[in-house]
Design an enzyme around this catalytic site. Structure first.
Site, PDB file in Angstrom:
ATOM      1  N   LYS A 184      31.153  31.257  19.744  1.00 24.45           N
ATOM      2  CA  LYS A 184      29.725  31.392  20.085  1.00 24.45           C
ATOM      3  C   LYS A 184      28.925  30.498  19.156  1.00 24.45           C
ATOM      4  O   LYS A 184      28.691  30.823  18.000  1.00 24.45           O
ATOM      5  CB  LYS A 184      29.230  32.827  19.966  1.00 24.45           C
ATOM      6  CG  LYS A 184      27.911  32.961  20.737  1.00 24.45           C
ATOM      7  CD  LYS A 184      26.927  33.955  20.198  1.00 24.45           C
ATOM      8  CE  LYS A 184      26.086  33.547  19.054  1.00 24.45           C
ATOM      9  NZ  LYS A 184      25.108  32.479  19.291  1.00 24.45           N
ATOM     10  N   GLU A 259      31.395  33.273   5.887  1.00 17.73           N
ATOM     11  CA  GLU A 259      30.969  32.121   5.069  1.00 17.73           C
ATOM     12  C   GLU A 259      29.459  32.079   5.146  1.00 17.73           C
ATOM     13  O   GLU A 259      28.901  31.683   6.185  1.00 17.73           O
ATOM     14  CB  GLU A 259      31.543  30.823   5.649  1.00 17.73           C
ATOM     15  CG  GLU A 259      33.013  30.644   5.388  1.00 17.73           C
ATOM     16  CD  GLU A 259      33.308  29.510   4.403  1.00 17.73           C
ATOM     17  OE1 GLU A 259      34.473  29.204   4.226  1.00 17.73           O
ATOM     18  OE2 GLU A 259      32.364  28.925   3.818  1.00 17.73           O
ATOM     19  N   CYS A 293      24.990  24.652   3.494  1.00 19.48           N
ATOM     20  CA  CYS A 293      25.208  25.898   2.761  1.00 19.48           C
ATOM     21  C   CYS A 293      25.463  25.636   1.282  1.00 19.48           C
ATOM     22  O   CYS A 293      25.145  26.463   0.441  1.00 19.48           O
ATOM     23  CB  CYS A 293      26.370  26.657   3.374  1.00 19.48           C
ATOM     24  SG  CYS A 293      27.840  25.654   3.536  1.00 19.48           S
ATOM     25  N   GLU A 392      17.677  31.508  -0.570  1.00 15.63           N
ATOM     26  CA  GLU A 392      18.097  30.272   0.097  1.00 15.63           C
ATOM     27  C   GLU A 392      16.964  29.764   0.994  1.00 15.63           C
ATOM     28  O   GLU A 392      16.378  30.531   1.759  1.00 15.63           O
ATOM     29  CB  GLU A 392      19.338  30.547   0.948  1.00 15.63           C
ATOM     30  CG  GLU A 392      19.913  29.282   1.547  1.00 15.63           C
ATOM     31  CD  GLU A 392      21.089  29.552   2.457  1.00 15.63           C
ATOM     32  OE1 GLU A 392      20.997  30.469   3.297  1.00 15.63           O
ATOM     33  OE2 GLU A 392      22.090  28.821   2.348  1.00 15.63           O
TER      34      GLU A 392
END
Ligand code: NAD
Length: 502
Positions: A184, A259, A293, A392
């Site tokens: 997905k 992750e 990331c 973040e």
């Protein structure tokens, strides 16, 4: 074969891919935007629950189909090598599709597309080296060994920043281990993954080994991770979503690998080659417009070179060329989502109000139309308690912090919810290795940054998630151990005493 290109897809709605075939979804359509213009350019279906069910069922069937499950490990490897050659041939087209939907630099997306066959070949080579062990259990008449077998159906959920690259980190080891996969992709960027699907058919993989459903996370993604036919969820994305996925998958005790995000420290010591270090800092935060990331978004600089390094970073940032991601001279493209532009603006405001010093950028460049561009932004005098140092951003915003000595550095760098990547620039190898031992991070780069390899395990700790991609640990992640015990004594034993080792 359909051969999707940006021209073919312009203004159309993507199909989904179930049981080896493209089919039109019955779900509503979501606009996919071109970040360079800020305009919609094609549509992505929001699959129905029945379509999610059909994808998982197709994958389950593939796991019972002799055409897949009876292949020898070497045959699986050969099929993967064939897919690698096909993907090699199509890499430029796949990269162009992904640029259109996420706005990242064409040369960055080409590099990632060229890494896809590398991953397939690496794991194809492992396919026939996946083996068990024989265990000396201290029982002379017992043979005890293990075999490694596929998990079954693996749901792979990926974000919008590098859809095919993120998908491949899971797909290649999944195929090597003999699993079937339902992918997905993000509701913002699915064309690359959809276009990839026909290549899997061309390579000869049986129907159902690879399936793609598209749509929103809270509907399609949620239905997928809760599906009882899914044996593992491999998720790459944000920490808040990671938490939801771990909870949802737990309903069926489905294992997950997560992750997630990061707030990675990139450290410049006073003994570093400052030129190389500043290049590493720039690449750590402004490559991919910070939408990575592992972004080195917390730059720690030692106090005695602090002012000098801040000046060098600002000078280099000033030169960054912003514009069309397909122009070779451009270094910073648009952000992939409008919500990311808003998020950057919000963090600029919060950093300023918390006392950080804006030394470059902070706004939006002029003359680039309605594209989702922001300036590369640098804040100095950031402290670790500020939001800009703790959360973040996933954009081109650098916070520069100061440290006095190595103990102070480690204390600050480890004072974070995240533990994904880290970097240190120093000429003192002892210092670098002490940092490597003490830092909380799944990856440590010494005198380099953002330098991954399919052969090298990647993954984080703490709120950056758990589980490993790449390298042999990925094979462990996508296979399971079965233990076999054979008693060849021919002796009938006391049935009421466990046959435990003495
Ligand atoms: P996101 O978490 O919003 O979405 C990622 C994927 O999860 C999408 O496909 C989305 O549709 C799906 N999703 C959302 N809610 C879901 C739910 N409730 N159930 C199931 N699926 C759901 O992340 P994003 O905004 O697409 O990507 C940015 C994030 O990804 C950042 O935090 C970034 O750090 C992280 N990321 C991590 C890595 C890594 O390797 N650690 C790599 C790239 C991006």
């Amino acid at each position: 074969m359909t051969r999707f290109t940006t021209d073919v897809l312009e203004g159309t709605c993507l199909p989904i891919f179930l049981g080896g075939k493209y089919v039109a979804s019955k779900g509503p359509e979501i606009d996919s935007f071109d970040p360079k213009t800020g305009q919609p350019w094609c549509k992505i279906p929001d699959c129905t629950p029945d379509e999610v069910d059909a994808a998982v069922n197709a994958a389950s069937e593939a796991m019972r189909d002799a055409a897949w499950c009876d292949l020898t490990q070497s045959q699986r490897g050969l099929m993967m090598l064939k897919l690698a050659d096909i993907v090699d041939r199509e890499a430029a087209r796949l990269a162009a599709l992904e640029v259109r939907e996420n706005g990242k630099l064409l040369r960055e997306m080409e590099a990632l597309a060229n890494a896809l066959p590398v991953a397939l070949r690496y794991f194809a080579g492992m396919a026939d080296k996946i083996e068990g062990t024989t265990i000396p259990v201290n029982k002379p008449d017992v043979l005890n060994f293990t075999i490694r077998e596929p998990l079954g159906v693996v749901a792979v959920i990926v974000p919008w920043n590098s859809p095919l690259f993120m998908m491949m980190r899971a797909l290649a080891p999944c195929l090597a281990c003999g699993n079937a996969v339902v992918v997905k992709p993000s509701e913002h960027a699915a064309t690359g993954v959809i276009a990839f699907a026909e290549l899997v058919v061309e390579a000869g993989f049986p129907p159902g080994v690879f399936n793609v459903v598209t749509g929103l996370g809270h509907s399609v993604g949620d239905a997928l991770i809760r599906h009882p036919g899914v044996d593992k969820v491999d998720f790459t994305g944000g920490p808040a979503t990671g938490r939801l996925i771990a909870k949802g998958a737990a309903e069926n005790l489905t294992p997950t690998a997560l992750e997630l995000g990061g707030k990675s420290p990139n450290v410049v010591c006073n003994d570093a080659n400052l030129d190389a270090a500043v290049t590493g800092v720039i690449s750590g935060i402004f490559a991919a417009a910070g939408q990575t990331c592992v972004a080195g978004s917390r730059c720690f600089v030692q106090s005695d070179v602090y002012d000098q390094v801040v000046e060098m970073i600002v000078e280099r940032t000033r030169d960054i060329a912003i514009g069309d991601p397909c122009d070779d001279a451009v270094q910073l493209g648009p952000l992939s989502l409008w919500s990311q532009v808003e998020k950057v603006a919000e963090f600029v405001q919060s950093a300023t109000s918390q006392g950080a010093r804006l030394v470059h950028g902070g706004g939006r460049p002029e003359g680039l139309g309605d594209g989702w561009f922001v300036e590369p932004t640098v804040f100095a005098d950031v402290t670790n308690d500020m939001r800009i140092a703790r959360e973040e951003i996933f954009g081109p915003v650098l916070g520069i912090l100061k440290f006095e000595n190595d103990d102070d550095l480690i204390e600050q760098a480890n004072d974070s919810d995240f533990a994904l990547a880290s970097g240190i620039w120093t000429r003192d190898i002892n210092r670098a290795l002490r940092f490597m031992r003490r830092i909380h991070a799944g990856m440590v780069w010494i005198n380099t940054y953002r330098s991954p390899s399919i052969m090298s395990p990647s993954g984080g700790f703490k709120h950056s998630g758990y589980g490993k991609h790449n390298g042999f640990p990925a094979i462990e992640e996508f296979s399971r151990i079965k233990t076999v015990v054979i008693d060849h004594s021919g002796i009938s034993q006391d049935p009421f005493v466990m046959r435990v080792t003495k």
